[in-house]
Scaffold this motif. Sequence first.
Motif, PDB file in Angstrom:
ATOM      1  N   LEU A 195      47.672  -1.929 -35.780  1.00  0.00           N
ATOM      2  CA  LEU A 195      47.186  -3.170 -36.384  1.00  0.00           C
ATOM      3  C   LEU A 195      47.056  -3.022 -37.904  1.00  0.00           C
ATOM      4  N   PHE A 196      46.778  -1.803 -38.356  1.00  0.00           N
ATOM      5  CA  PHE A 196      46.669  -1.530 -39.786  1.00  0.00           C
ATOM      6  C   PHE A 196      48.034  -1.458 -40.475  1.00  0.00           C
ATOM      7  N   MET A 197      49.071  -1.211 -39.693  1.00  0.00           N
ATOM      8  CA  MET A 197      50.376  -0.871 -40.267  1.00  0.00           C
ATOM      9  C   MET A 197      51.168  -2.146 -40.572  1.00  0.00           C
ATOM     10  N   SER A 203      40.203  21.147 -23.969  1.00  0.00           N
ATOM     11  CA  SER A 203      40.813  19.808 -24.024  1.00  0.00           C
ATOM     12  C   SER A 203      40.206  18.960 -25.126  1.00  0.00           C
ATOM     13  N   ALA A 204      38.895  19.135 -25.381  1.00  0.00           N
ATOM     14  CA  ALA A 204      38.272  18.407 -26.490  1.00  0.00           C
ATOM     15  C   ALA A 204      38.803  18.913 -27.824  1.00  0.00           C
ATOM     16  N   SER A 205      38.912  20.222 -27.959  1.00  0.00           N
ATOM     17  CA  SER A 205      39.402  20.791 -29.219  1.00  0.00           C
ATOM     18  C   SER A 205      40.842  20.384 -29.507  1.00  0.00           C
ATOM     19  N   LEU A 206      41.653  20.258 -28.451  1.00  0.00           N
ATOM     20  CA  LEU A 206      43.048  19.854 -28.626  1.00  0.00           C
ATOM     21  C   LEU A 206      43.171  18.465 -29.251  1.00  0.00           C
ATOM     22  N   LEU A 207      42.134  17.641 -29.094  1.00  0.00           N
ATOM     23  CA  LEU A 207      42.181  16.289 -29.665  1.00  0.00           C
ATOM     24  C   LEU A 207      42.219  16.318 -31.193  1.00  0.00           C
ATOM     25  N   LEU A 208      41.812  17.438 -31.779  1.00  0.00           N
ATOM     26  CA  LEU A 208      41.873  17.558 -33.240  1.00  0.00           C
ATOM     27  C   LEU A 208      43.309  17.535 -33.745  1.00  0.00           C
ATOM     28  N   VAL A 209      44.246  18.035 -32.932  1.00  0.00           N
ATOM     29  CA  VAL A 209      45.640  18.131 -33.380  1.00  0.00           C
ATOM     30  C   VAL A 209      46.225  16.765 -33.707  1.00  0.00           C
ATOM     31  N   PRO A 210      46.224  15.794 -32.757  1.00  0.00           N
ATOM     32  CA  PRO A 210      46.808  14.488 -33.101  1.00  0.00           C
ATOM     33  C   PRO A 210      45.992  13.711 -34.123  1.00  0.00           C
ATOM     34  N   THR A 211      44.676  13.919 -34.132  1.00  0.00           N
ATOM     35  CA  THR A 211      43.825  13.155 -35.046  1.00  0.00           C
ATOM     36  C   THR A 211      44.026  13.621 -36.489  1.00  0.00           C
ATOM     37  N   ILE A 212      44.030  14.922 -36.710  1.00  0.00           N
ATOM     38  CA  ILE A 212      44.259  15.450 -38.060  1.00  0.00           C
ATOM     39  C   ILE A 212      45.692  15.159 -38.510  1.00  0.00           C
ATOM     40  N   ALA A 213      46.642  15.281 -37.577  1.00  0.00           N
ATOM     41  CA  ALA A 213      48.036  14.993 -37.917  1.00  0.00           C
ATOM     42  C   ALA A 213      48.200  13.541 -38.348  1.00  0.00           C
ATOM     43  N   ALA A 214      47.568  12.617 -37.602  1.00  0.00           N
ATOM     44  CA  ALA A 214      47.648  11.196 -37.968  1.00  0.00           C
ATOM     45  C   ALA A 214      46.978  10.945 -39.315  1.00  0.00           C
ATOM     46  N   PHE A 215      45.853  11.607 -39.568  1.00  0.00           N
ATOM     47  CA  PHE A 215      45.160  11.473 -40.853  1.00  0.00           C
ATOM     48  C   PHE A 215      46.080  11.897 -42.002  1.00  0.00           C
ATOM     49  N   THR A 216      46.886  12.920 -41.756  1.00  0.00           N
ATOM     50  CA  THR A 216      47.759  13.464 -42.800  1.00  0.00           C
ATOM     51  C   THR A 216      48.922  12.537 -43.131  1.00  0.00           C
ATOM     52  N   MET A 226      49.313   9.157 -42.242  1.00  0.00           N
ATOM     53  CA  MET A 226      49.086   7.718 -42.172  1.00  0.00           C
ATOM     54  C   MET A 226      49.124   7.073 -43.559  1.00  0.00           C
ATOM     55  N   HIS A 227      50.340   6.758 -44.007  1.00  0.00           N
ATOM     56  CA  HIS A 227      50.530   6.031 -45.258  1.00  0.00           C
ATOM     57  C   HIS A 227      51.942   5.456 -45.273  1.00  0.00           C
ATOM     58  N   PRO A 228      52.164   4.369 -46.027  1.00  0.00           N
ATOM     59  CA  PRO A 228      53.517   3.812 -46.121  1.00  0.00           C
ATOM     60  C   PRO A 228      54.504   4.856 -46.637  1.00  0.00           C
ATOM     61  N   GLY A 229      55.716   4.796 -46.123  1.00  0.00           N
ATOM     62  CA  GLY A 229      56.742   5.744 -46.515  1.00  0.00           C
ATOM     63  C   GLY A 229      57.000   6.818 -45.479  1.00  0.00           C
ATOM     64  N   THR A 230      56.045   7.028 -44.570  1.00  0.00           N
ATOM     65  CA  THR A 230      56.260   7.975 -43.476  1.00  0.00           C
ATOM     66  C   THR A 230      57.292   7.398 -42.516  1.00  0.00           C
ATOM     67  N   SER A 231      58.212   8.223 -42.037  1.00  0.00           N
ATOM     68  CA  SER A 231      59.283   7.736 -41.165  1.00  0.00           C
ATOM     69  C   SER A 231      58.749   7.359 -39.789  1.00  0.00           C
TER      70      SER A 231
END
Length: 460
Positions: free
Chosen positions: A62-64, A109-122, A124-129
């Motif tokens: 929705l943000f994109m 399993s809780a710790s693994l959630l950091l992987v997609p969340t930090i990756a998305a944080f990194t 998440m901006h226009p220009g990413t493919s």
Amino acid sequence: MTAPSTAHASSRPGRWIEHWDPEDEAFWSETGEKTARRNLFFSVLSEHIGFSVWTLWSVLVLFMGPKYGLSPADKFLLTSMVTLVGAVVRVPYTFAVAVFGGRNWTIISASLLLVPTIAAFTVMHPGTSFSTFLWIGVLAGIGGGNFASSMTNINAFFPLRKKGWALGLNAGGGNIGVPVIQLVALAVIGAGGGPRVLLGIYIPLIVVAAVLAALFMDNIASVKNDTGAAKDAAKDAHTWIMSVLYVGTFGSFIGYSFAFGQVLQNEFGRTPLQAAYLTFIGPLLGSLVRPVGGRLADRYGGARITLWNFVAMAAATGVLVVAGMRKSLPLFVAVFVVLFVLSGLGNGSTFKMIPGIFQAKAVAQGLRGEDAVAYGRRLSGASMGLIGAVGALGGVGINLAFRQSFLSYGSGTGAFVAFLAFYAVAFAVTWAVYLRRPAAEAQATAANSEAKPQLGYAEV
């Protein structure tokens, strides 16, 4: 009574309970209930955040805006991939509890959630493919697996007489992660924040959930995987029949949760803020009403509730087709919320059917008492993991159907017509397999007054 032992297993790390017998009422009242409730609370917390991370991309898209260069079809494909991975990983997550221990796997399993969340944080901006977003979305799918491992873990802590309440609370607490992240997104958007603010909120929450699991949860040493039960469940036709019905209920819930905001944006021109104001209502009510579906199934029979629930879902979908063609936003939103509520009711009634079906099969095979209970418990427990995984695939189908509908017709009408047809098929399957009584059987029963009563599926 044997005193409970929480001594650490010498060859395994973590807090291990060596003796656990919740069916012993003295054990349960003295120490078991307190321990089980503590583990339930922190399991719900971890599962709740897992659901939030799984459905994170239903909010992020929705943000994109136009600057991100993604078409509506791209966004539906992205959310489809997230849903697909969440469905697939439910199978290994189901067995992970016995391999690692419930506490240990909750931490992992809780710790693994950091992987997609930090990756998305990194990224998440226009220009990413688009391909980068797609891969990050795939990583987020692991959040969907937390439901399966959490349900397996909590199932071991509670006695049979308490499982319905405990599993219902556990499932509902997880499902509410969907509307909660949408509400948090609404607050972020309203405050002028962007997607990275939303991600920044959840990163520390994930850490907190993992730490609390490490401090307060336990492993049960007696929990072991029964691969034979999994194989027997996979061979049983009822496992796959119930999977089809769960596609229609939970598949609808999770699929619509991902798609609702995008449909409002693409078909009715809502802004991200306007869409966010509306999207959380349906998932919230659908989550809260799930135990009601189970209660109704207890009283009237899960098969009957499921049957008429599919009738109501088909009727609501028909109204959505009309609302979409007339571009009536108030009618569309109101009926979509009703459809969410019905999917929640169906979640409760279909899951209630599963143990009853295998219990009925045990009785039909001549088993009685504890033997029948053990047979039903063994196969229903194994089948739930498979049914949960296949059911979640319904969310993939919904998002792909919307993608194709917007590509072909520029609206979601074609997808809703397909959903209506599926609900009709699910109705027919429910009636034919679980409620129809063949005439020959009825005549034979009437003719033979000495015939023993058979436990049919209508009451499951």
